[in-house]
Design an enzyme around this catalytic site. Structure first.
Site, short mmCIF file in Angstrom:
data_model
loop_
_atom_site.label_atom_id
_atom_site.label_comp_id
_atom_site.label_asym_id
_atom_site.label_seq_id
_atom_site.Cartn_x
_atom_site.Cartn_y
_atom_site.Cartn_z
N ASP A 228 0.03 -7.62 1.63
CA ASP A 228 0.38 -6.61 1.65
C ASP A 228 2.28 -6.04 1.94
O ASP A 228 2.38 -5.39 2.25
CB ASP A 228 -0.19 -5.55 2.57
CG ASP A 228 0.50 -3.87 2.42
OD1 ASP A 228 0.06 -3.51 1.53
OD2 ASP A 228 -0.36 -3.34 4.00
N SER B 116 4.31 2.53 7.36
CA SER B 116 4.63 1.61 6.84
C SER B 116 5.41 1.33 6.51
O SER B 116 5.57 1.78 5.76
CB SER B 116 3.11 1.59 6.40
OG SER B 116 2.30 1.76 6.83
N HIS C 148 1.03 -1.17 0.37
CA HIS C 148 -0.31 0.26 -0.21
C HIS C 148 0.81 1.16 -0.04
O HIS C 148 0.55 2.13 0.12
CB HIS C 148 -0.83 0.05 1.44
CG HIS C 148 -0.13 0.26 2.81
ND1 HIS C 148 -0.23 -0.69 3.74
CD2 HIS C 148 0.06 1.20 3.36
CE1 HIS C 148 0.20 -0.38 4.60
NE2 HIS C 148 0.34 0.72 4.24
#
Length: 513
Positions: A183, A256, A153
């Site tokens: 992911d 992230s 992402h």
């Protein structure tokens, strides 16, 4: 010519075991009692001050110094289309009378002017417009030749990806491959020298162990936080292969794709998600375990994609009620709710209602575990399934297919409602009527809000197509299936229920005699 491995890889980080414990000294006193009192205290004893030695807590400084050079900032540039036609348009501030009446030195005039200079006129006559987007995340280098791990992402749909090192150097990055289901994404940068890198841990994370998260929250580079592993095996509903490590180290937006380290400097997880009702950190963050990340990244490096085995079935967990209705000793395995019209299972010996207990000799804990075990196999692999069916164990071998994309999944058409005579079943707390189509079944027309059906989530419009392992063609079939379950001494009857395009099993408890 053989080389000394330790000498030829000076930039490879070695384990750093931190220790911070100290013995607590106990001061002695006067002979005999070991205590100091005014009566027996000597001048020497009185002047002796009791002191506890300094205790050093865990110090992560050496660890952070070694691993930080391999942690990078990932900056992403892309474009996003504004679907203006058929939607809201951007106002022309300069055509507004209020704008013309503002003084030249008004801060509002400057605000509107700057706003329109930035975004321009996007009225309906201009059609869909594309605007630049920027994003930031984190990542870490896993090899001296520049392979970088981050989240899917973070890098998804990027036009340009830039990797920035802690020393300020920037590199253009190429996307090697990504996997939306876990992911994860793999990038590649080119440098004139070997780059610092870190390694994945070989041991599983343990609840309670210390961890250090390094990343790029809010665009601040090289931020370090520490905490412990709070839990493992977390399913947060983000995908079919959820198996997250939960940590309490503060992790925020921008972390992230960054790494979580153990105190040996090995990556135990890839930071991916946080639980945050307020948008800020509340001490609940989730990281992809190292073993899953290694497997996915290895395949991305080799082929650019991840290929997974596929059964072509819809599955659901086996709860206590379902286990009881099927005669299983305990809730385990995964029950097949339906067989997709196209897929390996369609022409195999497995059928809806089977409970898969193991795959290739490995026990299936639950539905999520089955999805992972099948996904770990390759298309065209043989999957030897141990199945519970009609009170007996059977063995079925099926050749797996390739997992299709989401938009290739075959949907099952819902039954069409047809009129019929309503029948009430007080035991189940349901009123139903014939579904009226070729597939048979009975449609629920009313649910007693205090009944067993309501407690198990049944709703008006649901269609019961199977009960107790038998196809249901009409209300009488359903009544007979309930009676048979009671005769067998079952505490519940297992129904196969169709809700729209989905099918599932629901075990309804039967009243005690």
């Amino acid at each position: 010519m053989p080389h000394n491995h330790r000498a030829t890889e000076p930039r490879r980080f070695r384990s750093v075991l931190m220790a911070g414990t100290a013995a607590l000294a106990i001061a002695g006193g006067a002979a005999g009692t070991g205590l100091l009192t005014p009566d027996n205290a000597s001048a020497e004893n009185v002047s002796a001050k009791v002191q506890a030695p300094a205790v050093n807590p865990f110090d992560f400084a050496d660890l952070v110094e070694q691993v930080s050079p391999a942690v990078v900032s990932v900056e992403v540039e892309g474009h996003s289309a504004d679907m203006v036609r058929g939607g809201p348009s951007m106002p022309d501030f300069r055509s507004m009378p209020e704008f013309k009446d503002l003084p030249d030195n008004s801060p509002f005039r400057k605000f509107f002017r700057d706003f329109e200079d930035q975004f321009g006129d996007r009225g309906p006559s201009r059609g869909p417009q594309s605007r630049p987007t920027m994003g930031q995340g984190s990542g870490f280098i896993i090899s001296g030749d520049g392979y970088v791990v981050t989240n899917n992402h973070v890098s998804d749909e990027a036009d340009k990806i830039t990797v920035r090192m802690t020393n300020g150097k920037e590199y253009d990055a190429k996307l090697i491959g990504s996997d939306s289901k876990t992911d994860l994404a793999l990038l590649k940068i080119e440098a004139d020298e070997d780059l610092p890198y870190v390694e994945f841990a070989s041991d599983d994370a343990r609840v309670g162990q210390w961890v250090v998260a390094v990343g790029n929250p809010f665009g601040l580079r090289g931020t370090v936080t520490a905490g412990i592993v709070s839990a493992d095996g977390r399913d947060i509903g983000s995908g079919p292969y959820d198996d997250f490590i939960q940590i309490d180290a503060p992790v925020n937006r921008g972390n992230s794709g960054g790494p979580t380290f153990n105190i040996e400097g090995k990556v135990i997880g890839v930071n991916t998600a946080i639980f945050s009702p307020s948008g800020g950190n509340v001490g609940i963050a989730f990281a992809i375990p190292a073993d899953i990340a290694q497997s996915v990244i290895s395949e991305l490096k080799e082929t650019g994609t991840v290929s997974r085995g596929w059964l072509g079935v819809q599955i659901q967990p086996v709860n206590e009620d379902i286990a009881e209705s099927l005669g299983l000793d305990k809730p385990s395995g995964a029950i097949i709710a339906s067989i997709l019209d196209s897929g390996p299972a369609r022409n195999s010996d497995i059928k809806a209602g089977d409970v898969i207990l193991s795959v290739n000799g490995k026990t299936v804990e639950d539905a999520r575990d089955l999805a992972r075990k099948i996904g770990d196999l390759d298309p065209k692999d043989d999957a030897k399934l141990e199945i519970w069916r009609d009170g007996d164990i059977e063995n079925v071998t099926i050749v797996l297919g390739a997992q299709p994309s989401e938009n290739q999944q075959v949907a099952m058409a819902p039954a069409e409602e047809m009129p019929g005579a309503d029948v009430r079943n007080e035991q189940l707390g349901l009123v139903f009527a014939p579904a009226g189509d070729d597939s048979g079944g009975v449609r629920i027309t009313e649910v007693d809000p205090d009944g067993e059906g309501a407690r198990k989530g049944l709703s008006e419009g649901d269609v019961i197509v199977e009960a107790g392992g038998q196809d249901i063609k009409n209300p009488d079939d359903l009544s007979k299936a309930v009676a048979r379950a009671e005769e067998k001494g079952r505490k519940a009857v297992l129904l196969k229920v169709k809700s729209g395009d989905n099918e599932r099993f629901v075990a309804l408890s039967l009243p005690k005699a």
